[in-house]
Design an enzyme around this catalytic site. Structure first.
Site, PDB file in Angstrom:
ATOM      1  N   LYS A 159       0.839  -1.199   0.000  1.00  0.00           N
ATOM      2  CA  LYS A 159       0.000   0.000   0.000  1.00  0.00           C
ATOM      3  C   LYS A 159       0.878   1.253   0.000  1.00  0.00           C
ATOM      4  O   LYS A 159       2.003   1.215   0.502  1.00  0.00           O
ATOM      5  CB  LYS A 159      -0.873   0.023   1.268  1.00  0.00           C
ATOM      6  CG  LYS A 159      -2.004  -0.986   1.298  1.00  0.00           C
ATOM      7  CD  LYS A 159      -2.790  -0.866   2.596  1.00  0.00           C
ATOM      8  CE  LYS A 159      -3.898  -1.902   2.672  1.00  0.00           C
ATOM      9  NZ  LYS A 159      -4.969  -1.708   1.678  1.00  0.00           N
ATOM     10  N   ARG A 180     -10.210 -11.627   2.013  1.00  0.00           N
ATOM     11  CA  ARG A 180     -11.077 -12.677   1.457  1.00  0.00           C
ATOM     12  C   ARG A 180     -10.437 -14.045   1.573  1.00  0.00           C
ATOM     13  O   ARG A 180     -11.118 -15.060   1.632  1.00  0.00           O
ATOM     14  CB  ARG A 180     -11.443 -12.318   0.015  1.00  0.00           C
ATOM     15  CG  ARG A 180     -10.271 -12.188  -0.918  1.00  0.00           C
ATOM     16  CD  ARG A 180     -10.613 -11.409  -2.186  1.00  0.00           C
ATOM     17  NE  ARG A 180     -10.718  -9.963  -1.932  1.00  0.00           N
ATOM     18  CZ  ARG A 180     -11.118  -9.074  -2.831  1.00  0.00           C
ATOM     19  NH1 ARG A 180     -11.487  -9.465  -4.039  1.00  0.00           N
ATOM     20  NH2 ARG A 180     -11.177  -7.803  -2.514  1.00  0.00           N
TER      21      ARG A 180
HETATM   22  N1  BES Z   1      -8.056  -3.835   4.427  1.00  0.00           N
HETATM   23  C1  BES Z   1      -8.197  -3.429   3.075  1.00  0.00           C
HETATM   24  C2  BES Z   1      -9.479  -2.648   2.810  1.00  0.00           C
HETATM   25  C3  BES Z   1      -9.601  -1.318   3.507  1.00  0.00           C
HETATM   26  C4  BES Z   1      -9.265  -0.161   2.843  1.00  0.00           C
HETATM   27  C5  BES Z   1     -10.118  -1.228   4.785  1.00  0.00           C
HETATM   28  C6  BES Z   1      -9.394   1.062   3.465  1.00  0.00           C
HETATM   29  C7  BES Z   1     -10.250  -0.016   5.406  1.00  0.00           C
HETATM   30  C8  BES Z   1      -9.887   1.136   4.742  1.00  0.00           C
HETATM   31  C9  BES Z   1      -8.211  -4.664   2.176  1.00  0.00           C
HETATM   32  O1  BES Z   1      -7.419  -5.709   2.603  1.00  0.00           O
HETATM   33  C10 BES Z   1      -7.687  -4.245   0.846  1.00  0.00           C
HETATM   34  O2  BES Z   1      -6.560  -3.873   0.794  1.00  0.00           O
HETATM   35  N2  BES Z   1      -8.521  -4.326  -0.171  1.00  0.00           N
HETATM   36  C11 BES Z   1      -8.127  -3.972  -1.482  1.00  0.00           C
HETATM   37  C12 BES Z   1      -8.670  -5.010  -2.421  1.00  0.00           C
HETATM   38  C13 BES Z   1      -8.145  -4.874  -3.830  1.00  0.00           C
HETATM   39  C14 BES Z   1      -6.657  -5.147  -3.879  1.00  0.00           C
HETATM   40  C15 BES Z   1      -8.907  -5.847  -4.699  1.00  0.00           C
HETATM   41  C16 BES Z   1      -8.699  -2.588  -1.794  1.00  0.00           C
HETATM   42  O3  BES Z   1      -9.815  -2.303  -1.392  1.00  0.00           O
HETATM   43  O4  BES Z   1      -7.987  -1.809  -2.407  1.00  0.00           O
HETATM   44 MN    MN Z   2      -5.439  -5.529   1.978  1.00  0.00          MN
END
Ligand code: BES
Ligand code: MN
Ligand code: ZN
Length: 505
Positions: free
Chosen positions: A277, A351
């Protein structure tokens, strides 16, 4: 917080703070101000006329040594327009009053209940919840915090006569539910160096011991024996060993079915892994175990409320880290269910851990599944930080969750689950891909999870937006919200039990 009833007449009720409310755009003697003696009401009408007392929602006005009352101070809280007033607003008005009391360095308040012959259980529960939820601050690591700025006593002035058994139970229910919600908030607030998978498991065990729940914690070897290839793929990049937390509430007299499985995402820190990230806001990913913390709070509440239904909670807990051992984009992993998954993005880790936990929940006999997870940024794009996304194919269970959300005031909205979206997360070399591209991200995330629920009724709550609020409210500190603990506790404590109409299909 101690919650107790007082039964003296208001005029002679000696309290530190006596709290009443009145509505906006009406005489000051509206709401529970109407129950005060005439002397003080005259004063309040004068203040209303001069604009000092508005009745605007959450406006708090103090009257020291009010004439005709034995209380040291009177607090008049604004309750807004009467036609918009309901139990949810009452919860927040009581919360705003509580925070106003704390801000003055006082430690208790006596809330005046409406004078009515009707049962006030709903109002009482709302006031108690509002006060305890408002008495929370995410200030544990401030060395200069005012440690004693907490409310220790909430009194409820029952002026229509002694409280009924149902009203006493409502006060107790409100206390249990709000304290469980604050337990969840505490867990979510902890930074990842103080909330590793092992620490989360220890907190679960401690809670379970205290409230008499069965708790089992599985470590890496046992998780490997169960062949949880998806969970382990996420965990392998971290030096913190994973834990699978399993809590059981199985009252012997409860019907064998349903056995409800609550599955909560327990990523104690989500860096994104190799698909790392950006640095901005990455610290917020300490809250990526909010789904798991939710389920622990729900279990703490039902252990005390004792509904006649069997419930298990499963929390797969791990960090998602980049390292020389981390899983990588392109990897193909085999989940516990046997389904293979091509990893297209290591940041879609939630997931994967949910997939194996759902499979295990079914192996343990769960025939209804509810998961809560900070699953996608996409749900925040769709619903912001106000509303939880609800997903599921089983109309009956989705409707139950939505009805409980409405009953508790936690906002939720259903988003679609539809086979046509399955195309988006197909893999060319495995059964599934772990991402579905840019469009409909909350839906494809939810549906990926749902693939592992099989035919079992399943509801998914995406709480990525609602787990945290950066906005300070008069009735709530900024920080962890504890969503959706109250909805799930409501659901579990209001299920029709023992009836034959309660079939699972
Ligand atoms: N934990 C994150 C989602 C999240 C984002 C929670 C912001 C709280 C605040 C999750 O694991 C994630 O990174 N999801 C990705 C999925 C994508 C790579 C398909 C996302 O939402 O960008
Ligand atoms: Mn994630
Ligand atoms: Zn995550």
């Amino acid at each position: 917080m101690v919650v107790r009833f007082r039964e003296e007449p208001l005029a002679t009720l000696a309290a530190n703070v006596l709290a009443v409310f009145s509505f906006e755009g009406q005489a000051a003697s509206s709401g529970t101000v109407a129950h005060l003696p005439a002397t003080v009401r005259t004063l309040l009408e004068e203040m209303r006329n001069s604009g000092e007392l508005t009745g605007k929602a959450y406006d708090c006005t103090w009257i020291p040594k009010p004439p005709g009352l034995a209380t040291s101070r009177l607090l008049v809280a604004g309750a807004g327009k009467q036609d918009q007033f309901d139990t949810h607003l009452l919860r927040n008005v009581a919360g705003a009053a509580t925070r106003a009391v704390r801000a003055r360095g006082l430690h208790g308040l006596c809330w005046v209940l409406p004078e009515t012959q009707q049962d006030c259980s709903g109002e009482i529960q709302a006031v108690v919840e509002g006060a305890i939820l408002a008495d929370y601050d995410a200030d544990r690591y401030k060395t200069d915090r005012e440690r004693d700025r907490r409310i220790d006593t909430l009194e409820l002035a029952a002026i229509a006569g002694p409280p009924t058994e149902s009203e006493k139970a409502a006060a107790e229910r409100g206390r249990i539910i709000a304290e469980a919600t604050n337990f969840t908030r505490d867990l979510v607030n902890e930074p990842s160096n103080r909330m590793t998978p092992a620490i989360l498991a220890a907190r679960a065990q401690e809670m379970a011991r205290h409230y008499g729940l069965d708790c089992e914690v599985l470590g890496p070897e046992q998780i490997r024996e169960l062949k949880m290839g998806a969970f382990l793929a996420v965990a392998q990049g971290s030096d913190e060993p994973p834990r699978l937390i399993v809590l059981k509430y199985l009252p012997p007299q409860a019907p064998a079915s349903p056995l409800i499985g609550l599955v909560g995402k327990g990523i104690t820190f989500d860096t994104g892994g190799i698909s790392i990230k950006p640095a901005t806001d990455m610290h917020e990913m300490k809250t990526d175990m909010a789904g798991g913390a939710t389920m622990l709070g729900v279990m703490q509440a039902i252990a005390q409320l004792k509904p006649n239904v069997r419930v298990m909670a499963l929390v797969p807990a791990t960090e998602n880290m980049p390292s020389g051992k981390a899983y990588k984009p392109g990897d193909v992993i085999t989940s516990m269910s046997g389904k293979t998954v091509e990893i297209l993005n290591t940041d879609a880790e939630g997931r994967l851990v949910l997939a194996d936990a759902l499979t295990y929940a079914q192996q343990l006999g769960c025939n209804v599944l509810i998961d809560a997870a900070t699953l996608t940024g996409a749900v925040m794009i769709a619903l912001g930080t106000i509303t939880t996304g609800v997903f599921g194919r089983n109309k009956e269970w989705v409707a139950r969750v939505l009805a409980s959300a409405r009953a508790t005031g936690e906002r939720m909205w259903e988003l679609p689950v539809d086979d046509e979206y399955r195309e988006l997360y197909k893999s060319s070399i495995a059964d599934l891909a772990n991402t579905g591209g840019r469009y409909a991200g909350a839906i494809t995330g939810a549906m990926f999870v749902g693939e592992f629920a099989g035919e079992t009724p399943w509801v998914h709550l995406d709480i990525a937006g609602t787990r945290w609020s950066n906005e300070e409210k008069p009735y709530r500190a900024k920080g962890p919200t504890g969503h959706p603990v109250r909805t799930l506790v409501h659901l579990l404590t209001t299920l029709p039990t023992g009836s034959s109409s309660f079939a699972m299909e």
